[in-house]
Design an enzyme around this catalytic site. Structure first.
Site, PDB file in Angstrom:
ATOM      1  CB  CYS A 182     -62.712  46.013  27.742  1.00 13.20           C
ATOM      2  SG  CYS A 182     -62.723  44.924  29.167  1.00 13.20           S
ATOM      3  CB  CYS A 185     -64.932  46.501  30.805  1.00 13.39           C
ATOM      4  SG  CYS A 185     -63.210  46.070  30.836  1.00 13.39           S
ATOM      5  CG  ASP A 186     -67.309  48.736  28.423  1.00 13.25           C
ATOM      6  OD1 ASP A 186     -67.408  48.991  29.637  1.00 13.25           O
ATOM      7  OD2 ASP A 186     -66.448  49.240  27.699  1.00 13.25           O
TER       8      ASP A 186
END
Ligand code: NDP
Length: 516
Positions: A182, A185-186
């Protein structure tokens, strides 16, 4: 003859169903009608949508607009696949927007229309009886309960695939320590680093584009000599980016690291069979996904690849059970087609309910599904304070490094807890009620703050410095800061008890050396 048979069925159903008035309790197939069922058992829900992605939320909106009360089980990935896309350019009427923004608006629409969105995941479904019985697990505390429903739309999406190579997942693997799937997300954790995106589909292109704006270097590792991606415009833009390199015919055979984080990948050229080591700090997987249907195996028919088989429009092989989105679409998997399928599924479900004598109601659905209130149960009863908690006033959102500095100065001597989270990271979401409860409990004693790694308004360079200094490799990460020094760094989820113990431990100390 047919009339006699139906008459017999009706008589049997009356006896079995224990109804007194056959006119209202059974339909012409001898099946109980929706009103009679709802009268007998007030806990039965008219409609449950399984999945909080674009297909599920669209279905919910159509139910609600038809005055059919509707519950949505959000599942483990709120917002679905679209929420993980940084740039969506094919949503009608929208030039370019983050998927998370589109999904936030869609969810808000459902809630404002009276829908009940629950942070829970379907663990099993019994379609052998009607109403269907759904077993659901609360994503916050793991509690399990059942819900009976007259109809359901399954929109559970797909699960991302893994390579299955050494070093990827498992005890000694680098999942969450440099390996992820992701970017949104990261990605922010890889500022000025070298990353590899594995895959040649549209997801890989989207992930690589997002990362190209953050990382120093992005390799796109494609196993064949061609891309599968359809979005030629995005592909061309990506190819022109100076810090992006495509490596074709390339397979990852192992992920290697220093025990803490990823340091390089072992790669194989599928044509020449040459192997080499590719130095990277992170690997982002975008190698497609598999339909999320294990729990449906004995409940409705699936195709050989595990996608739900549809019979009539969006109806599954079970009458009254519908499906929409990627869970039943091996080909298109577009946000727009998922949304259209969600609409069609809800309209067909409405027709099914009408066939069973259901009368749409303007009554607001009762939230007697226990999981709805579970998240709030751990919060104090005080009404005023509850409002504060819902508004998130107990936790200060850090918006810049200067802001963090000001907070540190104004709270000198106090323990500061920083929750480094991602808006669409499930473990972060699970931790949020615990953090909120503790923030309220330790009001005035401990300063609770949070940083959203995907927050675009945040000064990314400053954040990168923070990430680098504090070795943040995954979300959620909790930093415990005392007098300007990080005295404890805790990665991933933890129980409320463990969290409280850490607070108790570190709020005592006045001066501690900076940890290494
Ligand atoms: P896809 O199935 O389309 O692509 C998967 C990619 O990963 C392919 O290039 C595939 O290679 C590769 N792959 C699969 N397994 C491995 C493996 N073990 N090792 C290395 N590479 C592997 O999945 P996506 O998630 O990219 O897209 C799914 C759907 O969603 C598509 O229909 C896509 O169009 C849509 N989508 C649309 C977007 C948009 O903006 N319009 C954005 C994202 C997705 P190979 O080609 O050799 O099989």
């Amino acid at each position: 003859m047919r009339c006699n048979y139906l008459g017999l069925m009706l008589f049997a159903a009356i006896l079995l169903g224990g109804c007194f008035n056959h006119e209202s309790c059974c339909d012409h197939h001898g099946l109980p009608t929706a009103p009679s069922l709802l009268k007998q058992d007030s806990t039965i829900k008219p409609a449950v949508v399984v999945g909080g992605g674009v297909a599920g939320l669209t279905a919910a909106n159509y139910f609600l607009q038809a005055n059919i009360p509707c519950i949505v089980l959000e599942g483990p990935k709120p917002g679905g696949a679209l929420a993980q896309s940084d740039s969506v350019r094919n949503w009608p009427g929208v030039l370019d927007a983050p998927g998370a923004d589109i999904m936030r608006a869609l969810k808000e629409q459902v809630v404002k229309n009276g829908g009940v969105v629950i942070d829970a995941t379907l663990t099993s479904i019994d379609t052998k009886q009607w109403p269907f019985i759904l077993t659901v697990r609360n994503n916050l505390d793991g509690r399990v309960q059942t819900i009976k429903t007259l109809t359901s739309v399954i929109a559970m999406g797909t699960e991302p695939n893994y390579l299955g190579v050494p070093g990827e997942t498992g005890k000694d693997g680098y999942w969450g320590r440099g390996v992820t799937n992701c970017a949104i997300c990261d990605g922010a954790l890889f500022k000025d680093k070298i990353v590899a995106v594995v895959g040649g589909g549209d997801s890989a292109i989207v992930e690589a584009m997002y990362l190209a704006g953050i990382a120093k270097k992005v390799y796109v590792l494609v196993r064949r000599d061609v891309l599968r991606a359809n979005d030629t415009r995005k592909v061309n833009t990506l190819k022109e980016m100076r810090n992006v390199s495509f490596m074709y015919d390339t397979a990852v055979t192992a992920v290697q690291g220093n025990g803490k984080t990823v340091t390089h990948l072992e790669i194989l050229n599928n044509k020449t069979k040459a192997t080499e080591k590719l130095v990277v700090d992170g690997m982002f997987l975008a190698i497609g996904s598999t339909s999320n249907t294990k729990i449906l195996q004995n409940e409705c028919e699936l195709d050989v690849a595990g996608y739900i088989r549809l019979t009539n429009g969006q109806e599954t092989t079970i009458h009254g059970l519908f499906a929409a989105g990627d869970v039943c679409d091996p080909h298109l998997k577009q946000a727009v087609t998922a949304s259209a399928a969600g609409c069609a599924a809800a309209l067909q479900a409405k027709a099914f309910l009408e066939e069973r004598g259901y009368l749409p109601t303007s009554t607001v659905i009762s939230a007697d599904v226990e999981v709805v209130s579970d998240a709030k149960k751990i919060l104090p009863k005080d009404k005023d304070k509850e409002i504060h908690v819902q508004q998130g006033e107990w936790i200060t959102k850090i918006t810049s490094l200067n802001h963090a500095q000001q907070l540190l100065e104004s709270t000198a001597g106090k323990l500061m807890v920083v929750d480094v989270y991602g808006d669409f990271c499930m473990p972060c979401k699970k931790m949020m009620p615990i953090v909120e409860e503790l923030a309220q409990f330790y009001d005035y004693q401990v300063c609770f703050t949070k940083i959203d790694v995907a927050d675009r308004s945040f000064d990314i360079d400053a954040f990168a410095r923070l990430v680098k200094t504090e070795q943040i490799m995954q979300v959620p990460t909790f930093l415990f800061i005392k007098n300007g020094n990080v005295v404890k760094r805790s990665l991933g989820m933890m129980s409320k008890e463990t969290f409280s113990k850490l607070i108790e431990q570190y709020k005592q100390y006045d001066l501690l050396p900076k940890i290494q």
